[in-house]
Design an enzyme around this catalytic site. Sequence first.
Site, PDB file in Angstrom:
ATOM      1  N   ARG A 114      54.244 -47.543 -82.190  1.00  0.00           N
ATOM      2  CA  ARG A 114      54.064 -46.115 -81.962  1.00  0.00           C
ATOM      3  C   ARG A 114      55.368 -45.414 -82.366  1.00  0.00           C
ATOM      4  O   ARG A 114      56.429 -45.767 -81.868  1.00  0.00           O
ATOM      5  CB  ARG A 114      53.770 -45.859 -80.468  1.00  0.00           C
ATOM      6  CG  ARG A 114      53.835 -44.397 -80.049  1.00  0.00           C
ATOM      7  CD  ARG A 114      52.654 -43.608 -80.539  1.00  0.00           C
ATOM      8  NE  ARG A 114      52.792 -42.180 -80.222  1.00  0.00           N
ATOM      9  CZ  ARG A 114      52.056 -41.233 -80.807  1.00  0.00           C
ATOM     10  NH1 ARG A 114      51.160 -41.533 -81.711  1.00  0.00           N
ATOM     11  NH2 ARG A 114      52.220 -39.967 -80.487  1.00  0.00           N
ATOM     12  N   VAL A 115      55.256 -44.456 -83.289  1.00  0.00           N
ATOM     13  CA  VAL A 115      56.416 -43.616 -83.629  1.00  0.00           C
ATOM     14  C   VAL A 115      56.155 -42.296 -82.930  1.00  0.00           C
ATOM     15  O   VAL A 115      55.270 -41.530 -83.337  1.00  0.00           O
ATOM     16  CB  VAL A 115      56.536 -43.444 -85.158  1.00  0.00           C
ATOM     17  CG1 VAL A 115      57.649 -42.481 -85.504  1.00  0.00           C
ATOM     18  CG2 VAL A 115      56.781 -44.807 -85.819  1.00  0.00           C
ATOM     19  N   GLU A 127      59.563 -36.813 -79.613  1.00  0.00           N
ATOM     20  CA  GLU A 127      59.992 -36.310 -78.305  1.00  0.00           C
ATOM     21  C   GLU A 127      59.209 -35.055 -77.916  1.00  0.00           C
ATOM     22  O   GLU A 127      59.072 -34.128 -78.709  1.00  0.00           O
ATOM     23  CB  GLU A 127      61.479 -35.969 -78.421  1.00  0.00           C
ATOM     24  CG  GLU A 127      62.056 -35.247 -77.235  1.00  0.00           C
ATOM     25  CD  GLU A 127      63.544 -34.966 -77.413  1.00  0.00           C
ATOM     26  OE1 GLU A 127      63.991 -34.717 -78.551  1.00  0.00           O
ATOM     27  OE2 GLU A 127      64.263 -35.015 -76.407  1.00  0.00           O
ATOM     28  N   CYS A 128      58.686 -35.038 -76.704  1.00  0.00           N
ATOM     29  CA  CYS A 128      58.017 -33.845 -76.167  1.00  0.00           C
ATOM     30  C   CYS A 128      58.349 -33.780 -74.684  1.00  0.00           C
ATOM     31  O   CYS A 128      57.693 -34.429 -73.871  1.00  0.00           O
ATOM     32  CB  CYS A 128      56.508 -33.916 -76.375  1.00  0.00           C
ATOM     33  SG  CYS A 128      55.629 -32.572 -75.545  1.00  0.00           S
ATOM     34  N   CYS A 135      49.469 -30.189 -74.234  1.00  0.00           N
ATOM     35  CA  CYS A 135      49.376 -31.075 -75.402  1.00  0.00           C
ATOM     36  C   CYS A 135      48.914 -32.445 -74.908  1.00  0.00           C
ATOM     37  O   CYS A 135      48.613 -32.614 -73.734  1.00  0.00           O
ATOM     38  CB  CYS A 135      50.727 -31.165 -76.116  1.00  0.00           C
ATOM     39  SG  CYS A 135      52.032 -31.872 -75.085  1.00  0.00           S
ATOM     40  N   GLY A 176      58.444 -29.803 -80.227  1.00  0.00           N
ATOM     41  CA  GLY A 176      57.658 -28.697 -80.821  1.00  0.00           C
ATOM     42  C   GLY A 176      57.477 -28.850 -82.328  1.00  0.00           C
ATOM     43  O   GLY A 176      57.589 -27.875 -83.054  1.00  0.00           O
ATOM     44  N   ASP A 216      55.610 -27.632 -89.222  1.00  0.00           N
ATOM     45  CA  ASP A 216      55.992 -28.998 -88.872  1.00  0.00           C
ATOM     46  C   ASP A 216      57.178 -29.418 -89.730  1.00  0.00           C
ATOM     47  O   ASP A 216      57.032 -29.612 -90.939  1.00  0.00           O
ATOM     48  CB  ASP A 216      54.811 -29.957 -89.095  1.00  0.00           C
ATOM     49  CG  ASP A 216      55.042 -31.324 -88.462  1.00  0.00           C
ATOM     50  OD1 ASP A 216      56.203 -31.648 -88.135  1.00  0.00           O
ATOM     51  OD2 ASP A 216      54.061 -32.065 -88.295  1.00  0.00           O
ATOM     52  N   ARG A 234      59.177 -32.071 -88.898  1.00  0.00           N
ATOM     53  CA  ARG A 234      59.603 -33.417 -88.508  1.00  0.00           C
ATOM     54  C   ARG A 234      59.753 -34.337 -89.714  1.00  0.00           C
ATOM     55  O   ARG A 234      58.969 -34.271 -90.642  1.00  0.00           O
ATOM     56  CB  ARG A 234      58.578 -34.031 -87.544  1.00  0.00           C
ATOM     57  CG  ARG A 234      58.551 -33.359 -86.205  1.00  0.00           C
ATOM     58  CD  ARG A 234      57.428 -33.903 -85.357  1.00  0.00           C
ATOM     59  NE  ARG A 234      56.122 -33.564 -85.902  1.00  0.00           N
ATOM     60  CZ  ARG A 234      54.963 -33.970 -85.386  1.00  0.00           C
ATOM     61  NH1 ARG A 234      54.956 -34.753 -84.326  1.00  0.00           N
ATOM     62  NH2 ARG A 234      53.833 -33.609 -85.924  1.00  0.00           N
ATOM     63  N   THR A 283      48.494 -43.901 -84.308  1.00  0.00           N
ATOM     64  CA  THR A 283      48.686 -42.465 -84.567  1.00  0.00           C
ATOM     65  C   THR A 283      47.381 -41.790 -84.951  1.00  0.00           C
ATOM     66  O   THR A 283      46.457 -42.442 -85.431  1.00  0.00           O
ATOM     67  CB  THR A 283      49.713 -42.229 -85.702  1.00  0.00           C
ATOM     68  OG1 THR A 283      49.998 -40.824 -85.771  1.00  0.00           O
ATOM     69  CG2 THR A 283      49.192 -42.675 -87.065  1.00  0.00           C
ATOM     70  N   LYS A 285      52.338 -38.375 -90.639  1.00  0.00           N
ATOM     71  CA  LYS A 285      53.236 -39.445 -90.192  1.00  0.00           C
ATOM     72  C   LYS A 285      53.012 -40.694 -91.037  1.00  0.00           C
ATOM     73  O   LYS A 285      53.952 -41.353 -91.450  1.00  0.00           O
ATOM     74  CB  LYS A 285      52.964 -39.735 -88.708  1.00  0.00           C
ATOM     75  CG  LYS A 285      54.079 -40.472 -88.013  1.00  0.00           C
ATOM     76  CD  LYS A 285      53.745 -40.706 -86.544  1.00  0.00           C
ATOM     77  CE  LYS A 285      53.844 -39.444 -85.708  1.00  0.00           C
ATOM     78  NZ  LYS A 285      53.529 -39.692 -84.286  1.00  0.00           N
TER      79      LYS A 285
HETATM   80 ZN   LIG Z   1      53.603 -32.464 -76.550  1.00  0.00          ZN
END
Ligand SMILES: [Zn+2]
Length: 210
Positions: free
Chosen positions: A61-62, A65-66, A77, A106, A139, A141, A162, A167
């Site tokens: 799992r990648v 952070e949330c 979420c 975010g 996005d 990321r 995922t 990703k």
């Molecule tokens: Zn979240």
Amino acid sequence: MRLDDLKPASAPASISLTATSRLPTRYGEYVLHVFQDHQAGVEHIALVLGEITNSSNVLTRVHSECLTGDIFSSQRCDCGEQLAAAQSLIHAAQQGVIIYLRGHEGRGIGITSKILAYGLQDQGLDTVEANIALNLPVDSRQYHAAAEILKQLKVVSIRLLTNNPDKVSALLSSKVVIDSILPIQTSPNAFNQAYLQTKKLKLGHALSLC
Ligand SMILES: [Zn+2]
């Protein structure tokens, strides 16, 4: 595994292992590695269960952070639920790794902007429109740090947990070998139904929603 075992002779300067310890959890006893990301100025985590060195098909799992979802069980979420599901699946398989990427709050806009975006969502904008209204990327990321961490952990190939097609393509372009993709189905609630629908329709996430 010792700390020195994980350091390749030609480690790029961008990511380096800084600490390792055992971490007993509700989902089994993991080994936790801290990696300093010199470029982004953050510390990422790799949480490893079982032996993954030189292994193929490693359940992975990648996770971005949330803080609100992972720590406070936010229902805006599905991040916390996905993280718990991943840890539970890895525990059941008795092997796997969670790479916890910092600086991804975010979808990369940071906690302040994320909370401002929540305010806009309460006025009727969706998660994509809110970022755009704030003049921020939908996005931003990046996943090369995760690819580098998998390389330093000497993981040969992964089974990726995922729902996010971006990703998958980002990891593939960073030369990660993905054997298969396993979607994580979470249970929508009254607060995140619209958010999940937007992720499915506008961001292409593999979600089955009623
Ligand atoms: Zn979240």
